[in-house]
Design an enzyme around this catalytic site. Sequence first.
Site, PDB file in Angstrom:
ATOM      1  N   GLY A 217      36.528 -42.911  49.183  1.00  0.00           N
ATOM      2  CA  GLY A 217      36.150 -41.768  48.337  1.00  0.00           C
ATOM      3  C   GLY A 217      35.700 -42.213  46.971  1.00  0.00           C
ATOM      4  CG  ASN A 218      33.257 -39.971  44.757  1.00  0.00           C
ATOM      5  OD1 ASN A 218      33.613 -39.084  43.993  1.00  0.00           O
ATOM      6  ND2 ASN A 218      32.538 -39.729  45.847  1.00  0.00           N
TER       7      ASN A 218
END
Length: 424
Positions: A217-218
């Site tokens: 993810g980020n």
Amino acid sequence: MRTVLGVAGGIAAYKAAHIVRRLRELEHSVKVVPTANALNFIGAPTFEALSGQSVTTDVFAEVEDVNHVRIGQEAELVIIAPATANLIAKIAAGIADDLLTATVLTTTAEVVVAPAMHTEMWHNPATVANIATLRSRGVHVLEPAVGRLTGPDSGPGRLPEPEDIVAFALSAKEGARGAVAAGGEEPPPTAGGLAGRRIVISAGGTREALDPVRFLGNRSSGKQGIALARAARAAGSQVELVAANIDSGLLRTLPADIDVQHVESTLELQAAMRAAQSDADALIMAAAVADYRPAATAESKMKKSGDDGLTLRLVQNPDILRGLVDDRPESQIIVGFAAETGDPDTAAVDYARAKFLRKGVDLLVFNDVSSDRAFGHDHTAVQIIGSRAGETFVGEEFHGTKDDVSQKVIEAVIDQLTHVESTT
Ligand code: C5P
């Protein structure tokens, strides 16, 4: 703006100090009106020092100023945080036995209530009915957060974070202002500019599952997309928010009439955007999208094996924005975001200009992330890139909160919609 902050007697009263500070940062003049019980949790001098105004709880203090009606009459916004079950009941019944309840009864300003109490009290039919009464009278009630309460227990009843309460209150106020803009009372620059329009906004960051418990993810918080949704709503638009993994506390700061679609992965985000595309006047892709996803997602939790490390095979995700641009209905405006860093040969803004042309969007909101101003922070700096008569233009750098930046972006969207209509 003249804002009254009512504080009731709950343990979360201490958080009201942060709300005063946040409102002062936003240049509100803040009159704190606590109940007598609130002062068992936090002292009047704290509020006086932070607000720069005197603090009284009772209608018989400073009688010559007729505070019990004046404060409510002069208020442009009333926020009550925390609001206890007892105070909510009193307001619902129209009781005015102290300065805060008298203020609520006299004001014609928007009233925003942020309840905080034990879960049992929140679910009690008396409180449920009182909240319904307040909502039916146009009071804006922010749902309490779920989490640890005063004792060892947890559940719904926590006071949301101060900045979320302030954001919710301001969007309630903006929504009301949009509604009365026809009456000419200080409309925001975009008020009504998107009336009758439908805007679809993606926000947050996608997650690509590796197995049932892990993902790639980020760090995108979704704050920018949420702020855009609020600004578009305040400008009169119908808004759909496609939310990729945004904290529920942040989502609660949205006006209730914004449609929220929850997605997790890039492919889900793409499907949601495509489904929403056909009847939208504008699409704004503020979400941070993963460029790659694992080639396969394990059905059960991956086990550690040996000391040789782990090699993941990733495949490229589709460029959602590109696909939306290719398939857009005539006169639909598409806005992309680009967080860029520069290098010794090329400035970040030049990379952004190239991206604007490559993506085929109408507007590109560029921010230079070399200085780490974007993710999770409230302040940011952007330049809006667009084109007129075949010439690309790069707007001046604009600094502000994500709400300020959103206002600018929405102004640019309104401008672009007007331009497209005048040339077709
Ligand atoms: O190419 P880059 O990721 O910098 O482009 C950023 C813009 O493109 C953002 O508006 C983002 O939402 C969008 N994007 C997309 N699909 C991807 C990657 C980015 O729509 N796979």
